[in-house]
Design a protein around this motif. Structure first.
Motif, PDB file in Angstrom:
ATOM      1  N   PHE A 271     -30.723  47.933 -65.212  1.00 43.99           N
ATOM      2  CA  PHE A 271     -32.041  48.341 -64.770  1.00 43.99           C
ATOM      3  C   PHE A 271     -32.977  47.155 -64.493  1.00 43.99           C
ATOM      4  N   PRO A 272     -33.063  46.149 -65.400  1.00 42.05           N
ATOM      5  CA  PRO A 272     -33.972  45.022 -65.142  1.00 42.05           C
ATOM      6  C   PRO A 272     -33.678  44.337 -63.816  1.00 42.05           C
ATOM      7  N   VAL A 273     -32.381  44.226 -63.476  1.00 39.96           N
ATOM      8  CA  VAL A 273     -32.022  43.581 -62.215  1.00 39.96           C
ATOM      9  C   VAL A 273     -32.599  44.362 -61.044  1.00 39.96           C
ATOM     10  N   SER A 274     -32.402  45.699 -61.086  1.00 37.64           N
ATOM     11  CA  SER A 274     -32.913  46.529 -59.997  1.00 37.64           C
ATOM     12  C   SER A 274     -34.427  46.466 -59.915  1.00 37.64           C
ATOM     13  N   ILE A 275     -35.077  46.431 -61.092  1.00 41.34           N
ATOM     14  CA  ILE A 275     -36.536  46.380 -61.091  1.00 41.34           C
ATOM     15  C   ILE A 275     -37.028  45.070 -60.481  1.00 41.34           C
ATOM     16  N   GLN A 276     -36.367  43.965 -60.859  1.00 36.80           N
ATOM     17  CA  GLN A 276     -36.738  42.671 -60.260  1.00 36.80           C
ATOM     18  C   GLN A 276     -36.665  42.740 -58.746  1.00 36.80           C
ATOM     19  N   LEU A 277     -35.511  43.222 -58.269  1.00 39.52           N
ATOM     20  CA  LEU A 277     -35.314  43.355 -56.833  1.00 39.52           C
ATOM     21  C   LEU A 277     -36.393  44.237 -56.224  1.00 39.52           C
TER      22      LEU A 277
ATOM     23  N   THR B  76     -34.307  42.123 -47.109  1.00 35.03           N
ATOM     24  CA  THR B  76     -33.596  43.279 -46.572  1.00 35.03           C
ATOM     25  C   THR B  76     -34.215  44.582 -47.055  1.00 35.03           C
ATOM     26  N   LEU B  77     -34.468  44.641 -48.363  1.00 35.13           N
ATOM     27  CA  LEU B  77     -34.979  45.887 -48.931  1.00 35.13           C
ATOM     28  C   LEU B  77     -36.423  46.140 -48.520  1.00 35.13           C
ATOM     29  N   GLY B  78     -37.190  45.053 -48.334  1.00 33.12           N
ATOM     30  CA  GLY B  78     -38.609  45.236 -48.049  1.00 33.12           C
ATOM     31  C   GLY B  78     -38.936  45.427 -46.580  1.00 33.12           C
ATOM     32  N   PHE B  79     -37.965  45.219 -45.701  1.00 34.81           N
ATOM     33  CA  PHE B  79     -38.259  45.186 -44.271  1.00 34.81           C
ATOM     34  C   PHE B  79     -38.734  46.537 -43.736  1.00 34.81           C
ATOM     35  N   ALA B  80     -37.964  47.589 -43.992  1.00 35.04           N
ATOM     36  CA  ALA B  80     -38.333  48.912 -43.468  1.00 35.04           C
ATOM     37  C   ALA B  80     -39.668  49.395 -44.050  1.00 35.04           C
ATOM     38  N   PRO B  81     -39.867  49.306 -45.381  1.00 34.05           N
ATOM     39  CA  PRO B  81     -41.175  49.698 -45.907  1.00 34.05           C
ATOM     40  C   PRO B  81     -42.311  48.885 -45.305  1.00 34.05           C
TER      41      PRO B  81
ATOM     42  N   THR C 191     -41.325  54.849 -52.478  1.00 37.65           N
ATOM     43  CA  THR C 191     -40.476  54.572 -53.637  1.00 37.65           C
ATOM     44  C   THR C 191     -39.068  55.092 -53.393  1.00 37.65           C
ATOM     45  N   ALA C 192     -38.994  56.278 -52.758  1.00 38.27           N
ATOM     46  CA  ALA C 192     -37.684  56.844 -52.457  1.00 38.27           C
ATOM     47  C   ALA C 192     -36.904  55.914 -51.523  1.00 38.27           C
ATOM     48  N   THR C 193     -37.614  55.313 -50.560  1.00 42.09           N
ATOM     49  CA  THR C 193     -36.946  54.371 -49.654  1.00 42.09           C
ATOM     50  C   THR C 193     -36.391  53.186 -50.422  1.00 42.09           C
ATOM     51  N   PHE C 194     -37.181  52.698 -51.390  1.00 41.03           N
ATOM     52  CA  PHE C 194     -36.703  51.563 -52.180  1.00 41.03           C
ATOM     53  C   PHE C 194     -35.473  51.952 -52.989  1.00 41.03           C
ATOM     54  N   VAL C 195     -35.514  53.155 -53.576  1.00 45.98           N
ATOM     55  CA  VAL C 195     -34.392  53.584 -54.405  1.00 45.98           C
ATOM     56  C   VAL C 195     -33.115  53.651 -53.589  1.00 45.98           C
ATOM     57  N   THR C 196     -33.155  54.371 -52.439  1.00 49.64           N
ATOM     58  CA  THR C 196     -31.926  54.500 -51.662  1.00 49.64           C
ATOM     59  C   THR C 196     -31.546  53.169 -51.039  1.00 49.64           C
ATOM     60  N   GLY C 197     -32.549  52.382 -50.674  1.00 52.03           N
ATOM     61  CA  GLY C 197     -32.239  51.073 -50.122  1.00 52.03           C
ATOM     62  C   GLY C 197     -31.501  50.212 -51.126  1.00 52.03           C
ATOM     63  N   SER C 198     -31.846  50.383 -52.416  1.00 51.58           N
ATOM     64  CA  SER C 198     -31.239  49.521 -53.416  1.00 51.58           C
ATOM     65  C   SER C 198     -29.738  49.778 -53.543  1.00 51.58           C
ATOM     66  N   PHE C 199     -29.273  51.035 -53.287  1.00 55.53           N
ATOM     67  CA  PHE C 199     -27.824  51.277 -53.313  1.00 55.53           C
ATOM     68  C   PHE C 199     -27.134  50.314 -52.353  1.00 55.53           C
ATOM     69  N   VAL C 200     -27.644  50.327 -51.116  1.00 54.23           N
ATOM     70  CA  VAL C 200     -26.990  49.578 -50.048  1.00 54.23           C
ATOM     71  C   VAL C 200     -27.127  48.079 -50.284  1.00 54.23           C
TER      72      VAL C 200
ATOM     73  N   ILE D  65     -25.011  42.664 -56.122  1.00 52.58           N
ATOM     74  CA  ILE D  65     -25.994  42.470 -57.184  1.00 52.58           C
ATOM     75  C   ILE D  65     -25.679  43.444 -58.316  1.00 52.58           C
ATOM     76  N   PRO D  66     -25.573  42.963 -59.555  1.00 52.59           N
ATOM     77  CA  PRO D  66     -25.210  43.867 -60.662  1.00 52.59           C
ATOM     78  C   PRO D  66     -26.368  44.752 -61.084  1.00 52.59           C
ATOM     79  N   GLY D  67     -26.873  45.578 -60.173  1.00 47.96           N
ATOM     80  CA  GLY D  67     -27.998  46.452 -60.503  1.00 47.96           C
ATOM     81  C   GLY D  67     -27.539  47.892 -60.646  1.00 47.96           C
ATOM     82  N   MET D  68     -28.512  48.760 -60.907  1.00 47.53           N
ATOM     83  CA  MET D  68     -28.208  50.151 -61.176  1.00 47.53           C
ATOM     84  C   MET D  68     -27.632  50.852 -59.946  1.00 47.53           C
ATOM     85  N   GLY D  69     -28.114  50.481 -58.764  1.00 49.32           N
ATOM     86  CA  GLY D  69     -27.653  51.127 -57.540  1.00 49.32           C
ATOM     87  C   GLY D  69     -26.169  50.930 -57.326  1.00 49.32           C
ATOM     88  N   ARG D  70     -25.695  49.700 -57.573  1.00 58.23           N
ATOM     89  CA  ARG D  70     -24.286  49.436 -57.345  1.00 58.23           C
ATOM     90  C   ARG D  70     -23.431  50.189 -58.359  1.00 58.23           C
TER      91      ARG D  70
END
Lengths: 267, 305
Positions: B94-100, B178-183, B238-247, B254-259
């Motif tokens: 979780f911390p990794v995903s939050i940082q991202l 990458t994650l911030g571009f669309a938002p 926020t939903a965009t960030f969440v789904t974006g984080s999977f990809v 990245i060893p985050g929750m999405g992966r």
């Protein structure tokens, strides 16, 4: 009508017709392997190069367009049907029924699309049908919200009261008088729905949760190339460009249509 | 105000309960259990394994057990990573995903609002056209293609940034962009149209007629009033960030929750899928609540009933 929307429309027509005609116009069958020509770059013989099994990338992209575009169009259509009925009933009925029906929509709407789609594909398994179902289950919500909003606005107009005074029934008022008035915003929403379905499908296929081989949408093709992107970037770049151009075209078209249907609101 | 916050908090409970129940139902109607491997387990061993994870009990008991554990904040054991709890895995990832997430949120808010302001103030100029182009591309560009382009150019062609993993600030740059571009594109579009809307209002004309300095008008009157719609979009984003984080986490390893979520889906690791889904729902419910509260603060006309 603006230029970019017309160009986009032409582009989309060309892409979809050529994908429909792909068995006749593709230079090679999509699954023809040629072990003498593995991983070639673009050349005259293979204008987009070949993949690790020697299959012609251009032909595969043409066939892939069938899947990517049909997923987009079919999802948009099914979202249209479900969304119109649900949103229509909710908006037309109003009051407590509307309130109740919209709470359910709010829950679905607040969850991320891709998360739901992934969960749904877990239940029904991988494949074309399950992706289509999952995208439809998620996609109708936007349409329902739109139709409901429009109906709440439209049903207060006097023409509705006058047809009711003449004695028209609910069905007639709904289908003949109210629904046709929502057509403008509806078409715009459908264009954007189509774009977002294509995007979700390709994303899903890219992370390996989409279609299973040998069928390949653009997302699957990009994913296939991803492992060797450092040495053979064309395998990712070409399918990626196909997705990007289609998305751009749909978004430009949607913007253009919105301006055309609603001249007051230029964004 | 406190009552308003409490009410919004309470509203989250049925949403979470619905999601918990739905995911539980989904995971138990799916054919093919987590222990159906290609190599069949001997029946006694399978029975033991199922007993350990309470899979042999009737379904309503499993459900009650699950809810009971949820109340205690226990998401259950992972089926795939034997001996590890879902809680543990989430605590690590979780911390990794939050940082991202935070990093890309910053990028998107700063670039989105800045370019939106520049475009809105100078509407119908080159800057405006450029911003519109950027916004349209940002909305159309799938993030895995952007990631591919970034990695190809900055890690393979110019070898200045690492293409994968999560070990220090240099590893954060490409994934966050990458994650911030669309938002960023959404925010820019919205800020621009909102500023154009405000700038044509009567009170701005009044301020101009009074002879206020242009800069003061922009900063004190235009910006303050046009920021509202931008705040409301933060919930859906926020939903965009969440789904974006999977990809993004998948692409950049990245060893985050999405992966882990993606891996859990491929492995049918049900407790993991349910746990991560719940965490995501919780994040979204909380953000929407914060957005509502911020909105109420910004616009005194909204009553917190």
């Amino acid at each position: 009508m603006n230029k970019s929307a017309i160009i986009s429309c032409l582009f989309l027509i060309i892409v979809s017709t050529s994908s429909l005609l792909s068995p006749w116009i593709a230079p090679y069958p999509f699954d023809l392997q040629n072990s003498d020509e593995l991983l070639q770059g673009p050349s005259l013989k293979h204008i987009m190069g070949t993949d690790k099994l020697g299959r012609d990338l251009f032909s595969r992209i043409l066939y892939g367009a069938r899947i990517s575009i049909s997923v987009g169009i079919l999802t948009a259509l099914s979202s249209l049907i479900i969304g119109t009925v649900y949103g229509g009933v909710s908006g037309y009925a109003g009051g407590r029924i509307d309130n109740f029906m919209m709470r359910a929509v709010d829950v679905i709407y607040s969850l991320p699309d891709l998360l739901m789609i992934i969960l749904i594909t877990v239940i029904i398994g991988r494949g074309w049908v399950s992706i289509f179902l999952a995208l439809s289950i998620v996609g109708w919500v936007t349409v329902a919200r739109l139709i409901r909003g429009e109906l709440l606005r439209l049903k207060e107009f006097q023409f509705v009261e006058s047809v009711r005074a003449i004695g028209a029934g609910h069905m007639r008022i709904f289908f003949i008088h109210l629904l046709p008035n929502t057509i403008g915003p509806l078409i715009v929403t459908l264009t954007f729905r189509c774009a977002s379905a294509i995007l979700s499908e390709s994303t899903l296929s890219f992370i390996g949760l989409g279609l299973a081989p040998p069928f390949a949408s653009w997302g699957t093709l990009a994913n296939d190339g991803w492992g060797s992107v450092k040495f053979y970037p064309h395998l990712t770049i070409f399918p990626g460009t196909a997705i990007l151009l289609t998305m751009l075209a749909l978004n430009f078209l949607g913007d253009g249509l919105r301006d055309a249907f609603d001249p007051h609101r230029k964004v | 105000m406190i009552i308003f916050i409490l009410k919004r908090l309470l509203w989250g409970v049925p949403v979470l309960l619905t999601v918990a129940t739905l995911t539980f139902a989904i995971m138990h109607v799916v054919p093919g259990g987590p222990f159906d491997r290609e190599k069949r387990l001997p029946p006694e061993i399978k029975a033991n394994v199922e007993a350990k994870y309470h899979l042999d009990k009737p379904i309503y008991k499993q459900y009650l057990l699950y809810l009971n554990n949820l109340m205690k904040g226990n998401l259950g054991p992972s089926y795939k990573y034997i001996g590890r709890d879902v809680n543990e895995i989430i605590k690590d990832t979780f911390p990794v995903s939050i940082q991202l997430g935070v990093f890309s949120l910053l990028i998107s808010v700063v670039t989105g609002i800045c370019s939106g302001i520049i475009a809105g103030i100078n509407s119908d100029t080159v800057w405006d056209r450029l911003t519109i182009l950027f916004a349209t591309i940002g909305i159309s560009l799938p993030n895995f293609i952007l990631a591919a382009l970034l990695i190809l150019s900055f890690s393979h062609f110019y070898k200045i940034l690492p293409p994968a993993l999560w070990e220090g600030w240099r590893h954060m740059i490409l994934p966050s962009i990458t994650l911030g571009f669309a938002p960023a594109a959404y925010i820019a579009r919205l800020t621009r149209s909102s500023i154009i809307d405000v700038i044509n209002r009567d009170y701005i004309r009044t301020a101009r007629a009074k002879g206020l300095r242009y800069r003061n008008i922009i900063f004190k009157h235009v910006l303050k009033n046009s920021i509202m719609p931008v705040v409301t979009i933060m919930g859906p984003l926020t939903a965009t960030f969440v789904t974006g984080s999977f990809v993004v986490e998948y692409i950049f390893s990245i060893p985050g929750m999405g992966r882990f979520f993606i891996t859990a889906v491929t492995n049918r690791d049900y407790p993991m899928i349910m746990g991560v889904t719940l965490i995501y729902t919780l994040i979204i419910v909380l953000t929407n609540m914060v957005v509502d509260i911020v909105y109420a603060f910004l616009d005194p006309r909204i009553k917190y009933e």
